[in-house]
Scaffold this motif. Structure first.
Motif, mmCIF file in Angstrom:
data_model
loop_
_atom_site.group_PDB
_atom_site.id
_atom_site.type_symbol
_atom_site.label_atom_id
_atom_site.label_comp_id
_atom_site.label_asym_id
_atom_site.label_seq_id
_atom_site.Cartn_x
_atom_site.Cartn_y
_atom_site.Cartn_z
ATOM 1 N N ALA A 1 39.073 17.373 -19.846
ATOM 2 C CA ALA A 1 37.791 19.180 -19.222
ATOM 3 C C ALA A 1 39.352 19.254 -19.742
ATOM 4 C CB ALA A 1 38.111 18.569 -17.947
ATOM 5 N N LEU B 1 40.472 14.328 -17.137
ATOM 6 C CA LEU B 1 41.275 14.837 -16.806
ATOM 7 C C LEU B 1 41.737 16.165 -17.464
ATOM 8 C CD1 LEU B 1 43.450 14.053 -13.068
ATOM 9 C CD2 LEU B 1 41.489 16.178 -13.968
ATOM 10 N N LEU C 1 38.643 19.670 -11.162
ATOM 11 C CA LEU C 1 38.411 20.319 -12.068
ATOM 12 C C LEU C 1 37.190 21.228 -11.321
ATOM 13 C CD1 LEU C 1 37.518 17.366 -14.557
ATOM 14 C CD2 LEU C 1 38.862 19.534 -14.507
ATOM 15 N N GLU C 2 36.124 20.800 -10.501
ATOM 16 C CA GLU C 2 35.799 21.359 -10.237
ATOM 17 C C GLU C 2 36.096 22.807 -9.356
ATOM 18 O OE1 GLU C 2 32.862 18.919 -7.533
ATOM 19 O OE2 GLU C 2 31.736 17.942 -9.490
ATOM 20 N N THR D 1 33.149 19.463 -16.102
ATOM 21 C CA THR D 1 32.381 18.325 -15.596
ATOM 22 C C THR D 1 31.288 17.677 -16.462
ATOM 23 O OG1 THR D 1 31.577 19.032 -13.825
ATOM 24 C CG2 THR D 1 33.597 18.342 -13.854
ATOM 25 N N GLU D 2 30.640 18.590 -17.087
ATOM 26 C CA GLU D 2 29.198 17.763 -17.511
ATOM 27 C C GLU D 2 29.313 17.006 -18.961
ATOM 28 O OE1 GLU D 2 25.250 19.550 -20.082
ATOM 29 O OE2 GLU D 2 25.844 20.721 -17.882
ATOM 30 N N LEU E 1 36.901 14.316 -10.956
ATOM 31 C CA LEU E 1 36.100 15.522 -10.931
ATOM 32 C C LEU E 1 35.489 16.189 -10.132
ATOM 33 C CD1 LEU E 1 32.852 13.156 -11.408
ATOM 34 C CD2 LEU E 1 33.906 14.682 -13.055
ATOM 35 N N LEU F 1 31.086 14.272 -19.166
ATOM 36 C CA LEU F 1 32.882 13.246 -18.685
ATOM 37 C C LEU F 1 32.346 12.102 -18.273
ATOM 38 C CD1 LEU F 1 34.883 15.749 -16.931
ATOM 39 C CD2 LEU F 1 34.878 15.485 -19.205
#
Length: 163
Positions: A23, A20, A54-55, A61-62, A51, A64
């Motif tokens: 990102a 987290l 984050l979304e 998230t690409e 994830l 990670l």
């Protein structure tokens, strides 16, 4: 020209909190900061709940992935300016020697992956971890790093971990 800083977030499993933080800082700190994450005993997978947080926040998230901190102690690894532990286990472990002696601090965050309860309770734990990290990273980004000496920066980053 503005200086560029590399930041490593450490945790034991590198599946939630450190992911987290990586990102969040990569999004909010660009182009001045590059963030990375790693674990002392990586799980090898990123928690889907992390994830999802984050979304929800519309953060990328690409790329990670859960990885070992050994990757950052090898020749050719990015030179680190800051190393933050985000879980108590990693804070108490013997870390690799980081070339260049980066500033380090402990930003302990309760482990959302350790919460076992209803879907809502687990979701709340991941949301709380996200919000705490987002707040601390926001405070970190507000520091006038270029005008502070090393000891002052260390003191400020330690204080952020207490907030």
């Amino acid at each position: 020209m503005q200086r560029h800083y590399n930041v490593l977030f450490l945790c034991t499993g590198n599946s939630a909190r450190s992911i987290l933080a990586e990102a969040i800082l990569n999004f909010k700190g660009r182009p001045t900061f590059s963030a990375y994450s790693a674990g002392s005993h990586p799980t090898g997978r990123v928690r889907p709940e992390a994830l999802r947080e984050l979304e929800i926040a519309h953060l990328p998230t690409e790329g990670l992935r859960s990885k070992s901190w050994d990757e950052f102690a090898r020749p050719g690894a990015p030179a680190l300016d800051f190393v933050f532990t985000v879980c108590d286990n990693a804070a108490n472990e013997v870390c690799p020697v980081w070339p260049g002696q980066p500033i380090s601090a402990h930003w302990g965050i309760p482990d959302p992956a350790a919460v076992h309860g209803t879907h809502a309770e687990v979701e709340r734990a991941f949301r709380d971890a996200f919000l705490t990290l987002e707040r601390r990273i926001g405070l970190f980004l507000s520091l006038p790093l270029a005008s502070l000496d090393g000891l002052a920066v260390k003191k400020e980053v330690d204080n952020i971990g207490r907030r």
